[in-house]
Design a protein around this motif. Sequence first.
Motif, PDB file in Angstrom:
ATOM      1  N   LEU A 197       0.847  -1.195   0.000  1.00  0.00           N
ATOM      2  CA  LEU A 197       0.000   0.000   0.000  1.00  0.00           C
ATOM      3  C   LEU A 197       0.880   1.242   0.000  1.00  0.00           C
ATOM      4  N   THR A 198       0.487   2.222  -0.792  1.00  0.00           N
ATOM      5  CA  THR A 198       1.194   3.498  -0.857  1.00  0.00           C
ATOM      6  C   THR A 198       0.347   4.584  -0.210  1.00  0.00           C
ATOM      7  N   VAL A 199       0.928   5.294   0.754  1.00  0.00           N
ATOM      8  CA  VAL A 199       0.273   6.449   1.375  1.00  0.00           C
ATOM      9  C   VAL A 199       0.817   7.711   0.718  1.00  0.00           C
ATOM     10  N   ILE A 200      -0.095   8.579   0.274  1.00  0.00           N
ATOM     11  CA  ILE A 200       0.295   9.838  -0.371  1.00  0.00           C
ATOM     12  C   ILE A 200      -0.105  10.989   0.540  1.00  0.00           C
ATOM     13  N   VAL A 201       0.891  11.800   0.931  1.00  0.00           N
ATOM     14  CA  VAL A 201       0.662  12.896   1.879  1.00  0.00           C
ATOM     15  C   VAL A 201       1.107  14.213   1.248  1.00  0.00           C
ATOM     16  N   PRO A 202       0.189  15.024   0.733  1.00  0.00           N
ATOM     17  CA  PRO A 202       0.560  16.370   0.273  1.00  0.00           C
ATOM     18  C   PRO A 202       0.876  17.253   1.485  1.00  0.00           C
ATOM     19  N   THR A 203       1.830  18.178   1.328  1.00  0.00           N
ATOM     20  CA  THR A 203       2.187  19.025   2.468  1.00  0.00           C
ATOM     21  C   THR A 203       2.766  20.348   1.988  1.00  0.00           C
ATOM     22  N   ARG A 204       2.693  21.325   2.878  1.00  0.00           N
ATOM     23  CA  ARG A 204       3.353  22.621   2.671  1.00  0.00           C
ATOM     24  C   ARG A 204       3.645  23.206   4.047  1.00  0.00           C
ATOM     25  N   ASN A 205       4.928  23.385   4.351  1.00  0.00           N
ATOM     26  CA  ASN A 205       5.348  23.913   5.653  1.00  0.00           C
ATOM     27  C   ASN A 205       4.718  23.105   6.796  1.00  0.00           C
ATOM     28  N   ARG A 206       4.435  23.740   7.922  1.00  0.00           N
ATOM     29  CA  ARG A 206       3.801  23.106   9.082  1.00  0.00           C
ATOM     30  C   ARG A 206       4.422  21.748   9.406  1.00  0.00           C
ATOM     31  N   VAL A 207       5.705  21.764   9.688  1.00  0.00           N
ATOM     32  CA  VAL A 207       6.413  20.534   9.997  1.00  0.00           C
ATOM     33  C   VAL A 207       5.828  19.848  11.227  1.00  0.00           C
ATOM     34  N   ASP A 208       5.219  20.615  12.122  1.00  0.00           N
ATOM     35  CA  ASP A 208       4.627  20.015  13.315  1.00  0.00           C
ATOM     36  C   ASP A 208       3.516  19.046  12.958  1.00  0.00           C
ATOM     37  N   LEU A 209       2.679  19.445  11.997  1.00  0.00           N
ATOM     38  CA  LEU A 209       1.597  18.563  11.551  1.00  0.00           C
ATOM     39  C   LEU A 209       2.153  17.346  10.820  1.00  0.00           C
ATOM     40  N   LEU A 210       3.087  17.587   9.916  1.00  0.00           N
ATOM     41  CA  LEU A 210       3.627  16.490   9.117  1.00  0.00           C
ATOM     42  C   LEU A 210       4.341  15.471   9.997  1.00  0.00           C
ATOM     43  N   ARG A 211       5.094  15.958  10.975  1.00  0.00           N
ATOM     44  CA  ARG A 211       5.803  15.040  11.862  1.00  0.00           C
ATOM     45  C   ARG A 211       4.813  14.154  12.622  1.00  0.00           C
ATOM     46  N   THR A 212       3.730  14.756  13.116  1.00  0.00           N
ATOM     47  CA  THR A 212       2.701  13.979  13.830  1.00  0.00           C
ATOM     48  C   THR A 212       2.063  12.939  12.910  1.00  0.00           C
ATOM     49  N   CYS A 213       1.758  13.351  11.685  1.00  0.00           N
ATOM     50  CA  CYS A 213       1.135  12.441  10.716  1.00  0.00           C
ATOM     51  C   CYS A 213       2.056  11.262  10.410  1.00  0.00           C
ATOM     52  N   LEU A 214       3.310  11.544  10.122  1.00  0.00           N
ATOM     53  CA  LEU A 214       4.235  10.470   9.750  1.00  0.00           C
ATOM     54  C   LEU A 214       4.598   9.590  10.946  1.00  0.00           C
ATOM     55  N   SER A 215       4.624  10.164  12.138  1.00  0.00           N
ATOM     56  CA  SER A 215       4.853   9.340  13.327  1.00  0.00           C
ATOM     57  C   SER A 215       3.717   8.346  13.505  1.00  0.00           C
ATOM     58  N   GLY A 216       2.492   8.795  13.213  1.00  0.00           N
ATOM     59  CA  GLY A 216       1.347   7.894  13.280  1.00  0.00           C
ATOM     60  C   GLY A 216       1.433   6.786  12.259  1.00  0.00           C
ATOM     61  N   LEU A 217       1.930   7.103  11.062  1.00  0.00           N
ATOM     62  CA  LEU A 217       2.103   6.068  10.045  1.00  0.00           C
ATOM     63  C   LEU A 217       3.169   5.061  10.469  1.00  0.00           C
ATOM     64  N   ALA A 218       4.215   5.548  11.102  1.00  0.00           N
ATOM     65  CA  ALA A 218       5.277   4.644  11.554  1.00  0.00           C
ATOM     66  C   ALA A 218       4.764   3.671  12.613  1.00  0.00           C
ATOM     67  N   ALA A 219       3.767   4.106  13.379  1.00  0.00           N
ATOM     68  CA  ALA A 219       3.206   3.243  14.433  1.00  0.00           C
ATOM     69  C   ALA A 219       2.021   2.422  13.941  1.00  0.00           C
ATOM     70  N   THR A 220       1.687   2.552  12.666  1.00  0.00           N
ATOM     71  CA  THR A 220       0.539   1.839  12.099  1.00  0.00           C
ATOM     72  C   THR A 220       0.907   0.390  11.800  1.00  0.00           C
ATOM     73  N   ASP A 221       0.007  -0.515  12.115  1.00  0.00           N
ATOM     74  CA  ASP A 221       0.222  -1.944  11.889  1.00  0.00           C
ATOM     75  C   ASP A 221      -0.178  -2.291  10.450  1.00  0.00           C
ATOM     76  N   TYR A 222       0.800  -2.219   9.548  1.00  0.00           N
ATOM     77  CA  TYR A 222       0.565  -2.606   8.157  1.00  0.00           C
ATOM     78  C   TYR A 222       1.864  -3.195   7.617  1.00  0.00           C
ATOM     79  N   PRO A 223       1.804  -4.330   6.929  1.00  0.00           N
ATOM     80  CA  PRO A 223       3.017  -5.094   6.627  1.00  0.00           C
ATOM     81  C   PRO A 223       3.915  -4.511   5.557  1.00  0.00           C
ATOM     82  N   ASN A 224       3.361  -3.829   4.558  1.00  0.00           N
ATOM     83  CA  ASN A 224       4.161  -3.383   3.412  1.00  0.00           C
ATOM     84  C   ASN A 224       3.695  -1.999   3.016  1.00  0.00           C
TER      85      ASN A 224
END
Length: 466
Positions: A197-224
């Motif tokens: 599965l591919t997750v697509i995350v558009p972003t502009r600035n606001r590193v605080d939001l992006l960091r939270t979003c990607l940290s959540g993806l890192a903790a997500t239970d998905y194999p590939n």
Amino acid sequence: MAGGDDREFAGPPILALIDVRGQQGELDETLRNLSAEAISAFPIGTPGTPTLAEAAHQIDWDRNPWLMPMVAGDKVAQGTAKAYREAIAESRAQIVYADDDLLSKLGRRQTPHFKPDWNSELFRHFDYLSGSCILRSSKEEMERLAHDADWVQRLTTNRLGEGTPLHVRKVLHHRRTRFRPHPPVDRFGSSAELPPLTVIVPTRNRVDLLRTCLSGLAATDYPNLEVIVVDNDSDDPQTLDFLASLDGPGYCVVRHQGAFNYSAINNRAVQMAQGRLLCLLNNDIEVIEPHWLATMAVQALRDDVGAVGAQLLYPDGRIQHAGVVIGVGNAAGHAHRFLQPKEEGYFRRHSLPQFTSAVTAACLVVMRQRFEAVGGFDETNFAVAFNDVDLCMRLNQKGWQSLYEPRATLIHHESVSRGFDRDPIGAERLASEIAALKRLWYTDKVVDPFHHPALSRASERFVIGL
């Protein structure tokens, strides 16, 4: 058999099968009501018809009757027989159902249920047909169910594989009780067998939001999992440093320059995606439990499903998205917005998996092949708003119905990173996108099949219209 003889009426007869158990005192009132409608009745559990099998022997099956399973104490509205006969005259359905309301102890009507058209996914968790419908059956089936305590529901569910139930959008049944919705508590099995599965995350600035979003993806239970971050002209040094740090296994950062065009950003990323499934995810999404993605992926792999949407909550816990309703505001609106998840709401609809006309792309899972089969997002007509609605409608047309899945719940800090369209240019663009939505999908005219014409088009909360 009790009730009026309907042989004078054209078409097949409608015969009521009344479950009398525990409601003997309510029977006479029900029989008088049915007689006024010229609907013949078989009170199951009385000396004349002690069992469903005995009623089956008394029915003249050569007349191709329709059966109305119901409970003693329930009534039908004036004109019910006529409304049902008109419906069955123009349909090949095996079940025809109608809206209903409840009778108080004083006999006053209250709590009307203006139902959706047939929604098989919703029915898995909420029987909104049994006791307020007519259906086809047979002598043999009634004999088999003679000793089944749930024969009213069984007669209904046994017909569900035979065509699409037809909805009469009128309150025809006045009931003492209804079946309750049952929000699912189960989770799907292991995620180990799920495809890439591919997750697509558009972003502009606001590193605080992006960091939270990607940290959540890192903790997500998905194999590939592959994550593509599409940067739309970030110029904040901290954000640029963070994006540079993402160059590692499982991450890809793509630069997309120019005016924000959500459709173009995602279409470009899809061309690079390696996953069989796509997850479109806003950078202001906060993951709160690890199984959300696997739950959505399982649904998206079904043959009959297109886009799968999650339950999204505002940071204060109220619902931000529980599916999309076409026609709200003559465009489209988020169902059950601002409701607390534990509230009753409209028959607990916000807590039940169900087909919807659309879901938001703030968190959406779809098979890449299906996304590509309908041409992806419309970059011309829907650069920013309603691109998800348009995509879902095109998927629906192909037979891939949108599905709302509340077992996947996340927090959405709505439009925090790019704001709302309150400047003149943004307002003009939004007006153009609303006009395109009306032109292409007639959202100012049509009734969403999973909503109801009696419900307000001015509210996202499923309230009765004036």
